[in-house]
Design an enzyme around this catalytic site. Structure first.
Site, PDB file in Angstrom:
ATOM      1  N   SER A  95       0.817  -1.206   0.000  1.00  0.00           N
ATOM      2  CA  SER A  95       0.000   0.000   0.000  1.00  0.00           C
ATOM      3  C   SER A  95       0.856   1.263   0.000  1.00  0.00           C
ATOM      4  O   SER A  95       1.539   1.549  -0.969  1.00  0.00           O
ATOM      5  CB  SER A  95      -0.965  -0.040   1.187  1.00  0.00           C
ATOM      6  N   ASP A 232      -1.058   1.844  -3.833  1.00  0.00           N
ATOM      7  CA  ASP A 232      -1.930   0.837  -4.436  1.00  0.00           C
ATOM      8  C   ASP A 232      -3.292   1.396  -4.824  1.00  0.00           C
ATOM      9  O   ASP A 232      -4.182   0.646  -5.230  1.00  0.00           O
ATOM     10  CB  ASP A 232      -2.094  -0.366  -3.507  1.00  0.00           C
TER      11      ASP A 232
END
Length: 445
Positions: A95, A232
């Site tokens: 992420s 992400d």
């Protein structure tokens, strides 16, 4: 190795976890989720291909198939899980973390999250204690592209952008996969190619240091707003035309302008959310529910309350329209809808934000300390027991409210921090309360 977290498996690759652990996750995951296939997507980090290889090997050695969707945003994996009616899915990503990190975000059928209380602890036990016996009839890796279908889902939310001046920072991350397909090339783009080393800045827009370039671009280009995605693309944050970073929980109120003007309904917010946002949503006709921080909790709660949408201070926004999942791109398109409407009326993005914000807010402050529980107990004793609050919420740390101010203190689920958010009707009162609370916390360092 301590990569099993509250919401996912994540850490520094080859330190907190390695290819051997990834293989075992792949091997035991089909058993845990009772699925003969697993959707797998991945980001462009330099370690993602190796993780993909060993995850697939483990899944196939269990006898299950891999449905490979290739490079993907995390929300694209959620979409694929539902679109393909899959029983399980994994996104390979860390992420917003720096490039040396990587991880696995796991979902079950319906894109429901697998978190610490919904299967992740069971998976950890299987990985640490279970016996691996590769089957003779191994599974296969089957290509299942879904990008076009995901774009087709998003396109109806894309507003007409004529006359709107937009600057976008794609953070060298997965937002590059979709943004120009949806918005076109004729905007002011920063870092609009893939680079899993993230050379421009860490892919975490919640840290304002990482927003320097998009703020400067908005001012240089006289843009109506700036948009910045994390690595992400499950989170997105915004800059107004004055170059101000907009605290993400205020964007929950902006999204309310889009949805609640059409239909009143339930809205989810996390325990750190500003009263400015709550009160604005209620004026729009929203019925607001407050709940725990984190996608593993938010998705389930939004479904439970049949909420229209929800938002978090960290920049995650959840949508009933999107199977109760979070999507940075869908949130960006909806905010663009609101800004385009404001622009057509001769109004600015900042004018809406200034209407929403009616409290002085500290933002989230982090304290690194070992005695987290003792510090929280001391705060609870002083503010919830000795004084007379109007409300105490205790399901994710404590949120203790008074008529003119409130604070939330909670332990991070992913880092060694105690996190504080406070808010008051005046800046003077806020400064006084933050100083007071901080002194108590620091006495335990």
């Amino acid at each position: 190795m301590g990569a099993f977290k509250a919401y996912d498996i994540r850490g520094i690759y080859n330190k907190d976890f390695d290819k051997h652990l990834v293989y075992k996750v792949g091997y035991f995951l089909p058993t845990l989720l009772e699925s003969d296939h697993v959707v797998v997507g991945r980001d462009v980090r330099s370690t993602s291909d190796e993780i993909f290889e060993y995850l697939c090997r483990g899944i196939n050695d269990s006898g299950a198939d891999v449905w490979n969707i290739g490079h993907a945003t995390t929300p694209m994996v959620y979409f694929a899980t539902v679109h393909l009616d899959a029983g399980a899915s994994v996104q390979i990503t860390a992420s917003h973390n720096p490039a040396i990190y990587n991880g696995l975000k796991i979902s079950r059928k319906g894109a429901l999250p697998v978190g610490e209380n919904s299967g992740l602890r069971d998976l950890e036990k299987m990985v640490l204690e279970g016996e691996v016996k590769p089957v003779e009839n191994r599974g296969k890796v089957i290509e299942k592209p879904v990008k076009d279908a995901y774009l087709a889902f998003l396109r109806p939310y894309t507003p007409k952008l004529e006359g709107l001046n937009i600057s976008l920072d794609l953070s060298h991350g997965m937002a590059n996969l979709l943004t120009k397909d949806l918005l076109g090339p004729d905007h002011h783009y920063l870092y609009d190619h893939f680079d899993g080393t993230f050379p421009a800045h860490e892919p975490n827009p919640l840290e304002e240091e990482n927003c320097k370039d998009i703020k400067a671009a908005v001012l240089k280009n006289s843009s109506d707003l700036g948009i910045i995605f994390d690595g992400d693309a499950d989170r997105v944050m915004f800059i107004d035309e004055k170059g101000r970073f907009i605290q993400p929980d205020y964007i929950t109120a902006v999204i309310g302008e889009y949805y609640l003007s059409k239909q009143k309904g339930n809205v989810l917010q996390d325990i750190r959310t500003s009263r400015s946002t709550t009160e604005y949503l209620e004026k729009l006709g929203g019925r607001v529910t407050t709940w725990k921080v984190g996608h593993a909790y938010a998705k389930v709660k939004l479904r439970e309350i049949d909420g229209v949408f929800g938002g978090e201070l960290a920049g995650h926004y959840y949508f009933r329209d999107f199977n109760n999942c979070d999507s940075g791109m869908l949130a960006a398109l909806i905010v663009l809808q609101v800004v385009a409407k404001l622009h057509a009326e001769g109004k600015t993005f900042s004018s809406l934000i200034d209407t929403i914000v009616t409290y002085a807010n500290s933002g989230e402050r982090n304290f690194k300390l070992e005695q987290k529980d003792e510090a929280m107990a001391a705060l609870y004793q002083k503010y919830a027991v000795e004084q007379k609050p109007i409300l105490v919420l205790d399901f994710d740390g404590y949120r203790i409210e008074y008529p003119n101010w409130w604070f939330n203190v909670r332990k991070s689920n992913t880092e060694p921090y105690l996190r504080l958010v406070a808010e008051a009707k005046t800046q003077e009162m806020l400064d006084e309360k933050v100083k007071e609370i901080s002194a108590i916390i620091k006495s335990f360092t």
